[in-house]
Enzyme design. Structure first.
Site, mmCIF file in Angstrom:
data_model
loop_
_atom_site.group_PDB
_atom_site.id
_atom_site.type_symbol
_atom_site.label_atom_id
_atom_site.label_comp_id
_atom_site.label_asym_id
_atom_site.label_seq_id
_atom_site.Cartn_x
_atom_site.Cartn_y
_atom_site.Cartn_z
ATOM 1 C CB SER A 136 35.922 7.520 -47.856
ATOM 2 O OG SER A 136 35.857 8.604 -46.964
ATOM 3 C CD GLU A 228 32.551 3.667 -44.783
ATOM 4 O OE1 GLU A 228 33.358 3.592 -43.834
ATOM 5 O OE2 GLU A 228 32.502 4.654 -45.545
ATOM 6 C CG HIS A 296 36.816 5.083 -43.177
ATOM 7 N ND1 HIS A 296 35.571 5.122 -43.756
ATOM 8 C CD2 HIS A 296 37.503 6.154 -43.670
ATOM 9 C CE1 HIS A 296 35.496 6.189 -44.563
ATOM 10 N NE2 HIS A 296 36.648 6.818 -44.534
#
Length: 325
Positions: A136, A228, A296
């Site tokens: 992230s 992602e 995630h």
């Protein structure tokens, strides 16, 4: 005739030398693997953290036989952040420079790591490399490290490690060099068949996009890009991919690995995230592995960014294989 033969020999030698140089340029610095008894740090460069979310992950690290040091700002609060920029940067720098610390685990994501990049030095990390682990918002750190020629791990953070047993086992294997596996999925309609080899780079799409035009712009030359994302509008995903295309970034890639794109939001009439990704990536003419269990999601398998990998997408399956050194 003799001149022709000599020219051919010199040309072959030049090609061989260039090939060796390209291979060496692919090889980033790999930090030493961990051993039981090693000291590791848990840092937070992003949003404020809560002990009930972080401590279970730290307990997992301790169960691996690691000695855990907590950054002084781990549970600090400054607005949405885990302390001021100065606090977050100085603690992260201290952990990167400390010779006894063998790995740095990020506590959580959110936002804030990018704010620290121009305050950090990676010089000692190049001389005495150590693993940095997270995903992230930690993508900002991965980009800086990979551009500096240092491998890092896109994988679970403390906020998720305590509840992700399979992800934890995969991370443990990568860090301790104990049977770290390749990643294979069944080929689906969104995959693009083909084979490629190159450095694995990337992470969260928003972070890759946000570093464009800065000194921390991700080097994608001859690379295999992993992406992602979570919680973005589908038109925003299209905008970010279009930016990477128009800037020439996507045209320099050898392959793409698409991880989890979750919680995407759509305006009325807009295409889905899957439709956006399939359209933008299939037109590149390079192999695409679509749907790797990374990002995630509960099953968040670790990726060694900066490492040399092969990508093989055929009629039956798609495999990301990490090349042994």
């Amino acid at each position: 005739m003799k001149k022709y033969i000599l020219s051919c020999i010199l040309l072959c030698c030049a090609i061989s030398i260039n090939a060796q140089q390209n291979r060496r340029s692919m090889q980033h610095i790999r930090p030493p693997y961990l051993r039981v008894g090693d000291t590791v740090a848990v840092c937070n460069a992003s949003n404020r953290a809560y002990p009930e979310k972080i401590e279970p992950g730290i307990e997992v690290l301790e169960s691996w036989g690691l000695v855990v040091v907590r950054a002084t700002n781990l549970y600090a609060v400054d607005s949405r952040y885990s302390g001021t920029e100065e606090q977050r940067a100085s603690e992260l720098q201290r952990m990167m420079d400390a010779p006894n610390i063998k790995a740095i685990f990020m506590a959580r994501g959110g936002y804030g790591a990018s704010q620290l990049l121009d305050q950090l030095s990676f010089n000692r990390m190049r001389r005495h490399p150590k693993w940095v682990i997270g995903f992230s918002d930690a993508t900002a750190l991965h980009i800086a490290l990979n551009n500096a020629g240092i491998e890092s791990i896109h994988g679970p953070m403390m906020s998720t490690l305590g509840s992700q047993e399979e992800s934890g086992a995969f991370l443990h294997a990568a860090l301790f060099n104990e049977g770290y596996d390749n990643i294979t999925i069944e080929t689906n309609e969104n995959c693009v068949k083909g084979k490629a080899r190159g450095r694995l780079v990337g992470g969260n799409l928003s972070l890759i996009y946000s570093e464009q035009g800065t000194p921390y712009n991700l080097n994608m030359d001859n690379a295999i890009l992993f992406i992602e994302e979570t919680g973005e509008y589908t038109y925003s995903i299209d905008r970010m991919l279009t930016n990477l295309k128009l800037s020439g970034k996507l045209g320099k890639l050898r392959g793409i690995v698409v991880g989890a794109f979750v919680k995407s939001k759509q305006e009325t009439g807009d295409p889905t995230a899957q439709e956006v990704l399939t359209k933008r990536l299939s037109e590149l003419g390079i192999p695409v592995m679509y749907g790797a269990p990374c990002g995630h999601v509960h099953k968040n398998l670790s990726l060694i960014l900066g490492s040399e990998v092969t990508l093989d997408v055929n009629d039956y399956d798609a495999t990301l294989r990490f090349v042994e050194r």
